[in-house]
Design a protein around this motif. Structure first.
Motif, PDB file in Angstrom:
ATOM      1  N   GLU A 134     -11.726  -8.626 -43.160  1.00 16.77           N
ATOM      2  CA  GLU A 134     -12.528  -8.024 -44.289  1.00 16.77           C
ATOM      3  C   GLU A 134     -12.067  -6.874 -44.814  1.00 16.77           C
ATOM      4  O   GLU A 134     -11.791  -5.920 -44.186  1.00 16.77           O
ATOM      5  CB  GLU A 134     -13.986  -8.063 -43.870  1.00 16.77           C
ATOM      6  N   ILE A 135     -12.274  -6.589 -46.285  1.00 19.41           N
ATOM      7  CA  ILE A 135     -11.747  -5.302 -46.975  1.00 19.41           C
ATOM      8  C   ILE A 135     -12.588  -5.210 -47.919  1.00 19.41           C
ATOM      9  O   ILE A 135     -12.999  -5.925 -48.715  1.00 19.41           O
ATOM     10  CB  ILE A 135     -10.359  -5.723 -47.597  1.00 19.41           C
ATOM     11  N   ASN A 136     -13.421  -4.018 -47.618  1.00 18.27           N
ATOM     12  CA  ASN A 136     -14.548  -3.608 -48.590  1.00 18.27           C
ATOM     13  C   ASN A 136     -14.037  -2.783 -49.510  1.00 18.27           C
ATOM     14  O   ASN A 136     -13.510  -1.608 -49.521  1.00 18.27           O
ATOM     15  CB  ASN A 136     -15.571  -2.858 -47.645  1.00 18.27           C
ATOM     16  N   ILE A 137     -14.200  -3.218 -50.818  1.00 18.64           N
ATOM     17  CA  ILE A 137     -13.506  -2.762 -52.075  1.00 18.64           C
ATOM     18  C   ILE A 137     -14.385  -1.336 -52.454  1.00 18.64           C
ATOM     19  O   ILE A 137     -13.891  -0.576 -53.115  1.00 18.64           O
ATOM     20  CB  ILE A 137     -13.168  -3.418 -53.288  1.00 18.64           C
ATOM     21  N   GLN A 138     -15.584  -0.933 -51.963  1.00 18.67           N
ATOM     22  CA  GLN A 138     -16.376   0.254 -52.245  1.00 18.67           C
ATOM     23  C   GLN A 138     -16.031   1.362 -51.199  1.00 18.67           C
ATOM     24  O   GLN A 138     -16.112   2.216 -51.417  1.00 18.67           O
ATOM     25  CB  GLN A 138     -17.740  -0.218 -52.220  1.00 18.67           C
ATOM     26  N   GLU A 139     -15.428   0.842 -49.950  1.00 21.50           N
ATOM     27  CA  GLU A 139     -14.793   1.793 -49.127  1.00 21.50           C
ATOM     28  C   GLU A 139     -13.203   2.086 -49.351  1.00 21.50           C
ATOM     29  O   GLU A 139     -12.799   3.097 -48.625  1.00 21.50           O
ATOM     30  CB  GLU A 139     -15.248   1.195 -47.830  1.00 21.50           C
ATOM     31  N   GLN A 140     -12.724   1.204 -49.858  1.00 20.66           N
ATOM     32  CA  GLN A 140     -11.271   1.307 -50.110  1.00 20.66           C
ATOM     33  C   GLN A 140     -10.746   1.219 -51.592  1.00 20.66           C
ATOM     34  O   GLN A 140     -10.466   0.130 -52.190  1.00 20.66           O
ATOM     35  CB  GLN A 140     -10.339   0.247 -49.253  1.00 20.66           C
ATOM     36  N   PRO A 141     -10.747   2.311 -52.084  1.00 19.82           N
ATOM     37  CA  PRO A 141     -10.443   2.406 -53.592  1.00 19.82           C
ATOM     38  C   PRO A 141      -9.161   1.710 -53.910  1.00 19.82           C
ATOM     39  O   PRO A 141      -9.155   1.046 -55.116  1.00 19.82           O
ATOM     40  CB  PRO A 141     -10.299   3.699 -54.059  1.00 19.82           C
ATOM     41  N   GLU A 142      -8.241   1.693 -53.202  1.00 18.13           N
ATOM     42  CA  GLU A 142      -6.814   0.926 -53.367  1.00 18.13           C
ATOM     43  C   GLU A 142      -7.097  -0.507 -53.326  1.00 18.13           C
ATOM     44  O   GLU A 142      -6.533  -1.228 -53.995  1.00 18.13           O
ATOM     45  CB  GLU A 142      -5.629   1.636 -52.597  1.00 18.13           C
ATOM     46  N   ALA A 143      -7.930  -0.976 -52.842  1.00 24.16           N
ATOM     47  CA  ALA A 143      -8.260  -2.450 -52.730  1.00 24.16           C
ATOM     48  C   ALA A 143      -8.679  -2.821 -53.926  1.00 24.16           C
ATOM     49  O   ALA A 143      -8.658  -3.914 -54.543  1.00 24.16           O
ATOM     50  CB  ALA A 143      -9.006  -2.714 -51.630  1.00 24.16           C
ATOM     51  N   ARG A 144      -9.992  -1.944 -54.303  1.00 22.53           N
ATOM     52  CA  ARG A 144     -10.419  -2.162 -55.764  1.00 22.53           C
ATOM     53  C   ARG A 144      -9.576  -2.379 -56.647  1.00 22.53           C
ATOM     54  O   ARG A 144      -9.817  -3.391 -57.737  1.00 22.53           O
ATOM     55  CB  ARG A 144     -11.526  -0.956 -55.764  1.00 22.53           C
ATOM     56  N   ASP A 145      -8.716  -1.254 -56.843  1.00 26.09           N
ATOM     57  CA  ASP A 145      -7.776  -1.449 -57.900  1.00 26.09           C
ATOM     58  C   ASP A 145      -6.802  -2.461 -57.739  1.00 26.09           C
ATOM     59  O   ASP A 145      -6.550  -3.181 -58.929  1.00 26.09           O
ATOM     60  CB  ASP A 145      -6.644  -0.090 -57.597  1.00 26.09           C
ATOM     61  N   PHE A 146      -6.431  -3.128 -56.671  1.00 27.39           N
ATOM     62  CA  PHE A 146      -5.719  -4.480 -56.511  1.00 27.39           C
ATOM     63  C   PHE A 146      -6.553  -5.487 -56.813  1.00 27.39           C
ATOM     64  O   PHE A 146      -6.101  -5.958 -57.806  1.00 27.39           O
ATOM     65  CB  PHE A 146      -5.378  -4.548 -55.029  1.00 27.39           C
ATOM     66  N   ILE A 147      -7.798  -5.718 -56.525  1.00 27.07           N
ATOM     67  CA  ILE A 147      -8.648  -6.677 -57.115  1.00 27.07           C
ATOM     68  C   ILE A 147      -8.599  -6.730 -58.517  1.00 27.07           C
ATOM     69  O   ILE A 147      -8.715  -7.816 -59.267  1.00 27.07           O
ATOM     70  CB  ILE A 147      -9.845  -6.643 -56.472  1.00 27.07           C
ATOM     71  N   LEU A 148      -8.901  -5.492 -59.079  1.00 29.01           N
ATOM     72  CA  LEU A 148      -9.081  -5.500 -60.559  1.00 29.01           C
ATOM     73  C   LEU A 148      -7.822  -5.910 -61.342  1.00 29.01           C
ATOM     74  O   LEU A 148      -7.625  -6.463 -62.481  1.00 29.01           O
ATOM     75  CB  LEU A 148      -9.653  -4.075 -61.072  1.00 29.01           C
ATOM     76  N   SER A 149      -6.689  -5.349 -60.686  1.00 32.75           N
ATOM     77  CA  SER A 149      -5.403  -5.607 -61.246  1.00 32.75           C
ATOM     78  C   SER A 149      -5.065  -7.253 -61.221  1.00 32.75           C
ATOM     79  O   SER A 149      -4.348  -7.760 -62.117  1.00 32.75           O
ATOM     80  CB  SER A 149      -4.271  -4.770 -60.408  1.00 32.75           C
ATOM     81  N   GLU A 150      -5.611  -8.022 -60.514  1.00 33.14           N
ATOM     82  CA  GLU A 150      -5.449  -9.397 -60.201  1.00 33.14           C
ATOM     83  C   GLU A 150      -6.314 -10.099 -61.186  1.00 33.14           C
ATOM     84  O   GLU A 150      -6.247 -11.050 -61.263  1.00 33.14           O
ATOM     85  CB  GLU A 150      -5.694  -9.537 -58.848  1.00 33.14           C
TER      86      GLU A 150
END
Length: 77
Positions: free
Chosen positions: A31-47
């Motif tokens: 599990e990767i929480n996008i609220q705790e890992q900004p780089e993961a949030r950026d990845f999801i948005l870029s997708e």
């Protein structure tokens, strides 16, 4: 076993349901929480994703909870 990653966020009912489904089927996942890992949030948005959860199997997006429960279980082996 294939790598399963669940991108989630806090207070997300579908995220909880997806994780429970995987747990009940004894499928290991990360599990990767996008609220705790900004780089993961950026990845999801870029997708191009705007909703959670987003589930990836071996690096390929399969969608969210609704798509997850429609998959054949052989997709995970």
């Amino acid at each position: 076993m294939k790598e399963v990653i669940v991108y989630s966020k806090n207070m997300c009912g579908y995220c909880v349901q997806a994780k429970n489904w995987l747990h009940n089927k004894e499928i290991e996942y990360k599990e990767i929480n996008i609220q705790e890992q900004p780089e993961a949030r950026d990845f999801i948005l870029s997708e191009g994703h705007k909703t959670m959860p987003q589930i990836y199997i071996d690096g390929k997006s399969i969608g969210g909870y609704q798509q997850l429960i429609k998959l054949d279980l052989s997709s995970f082996s």
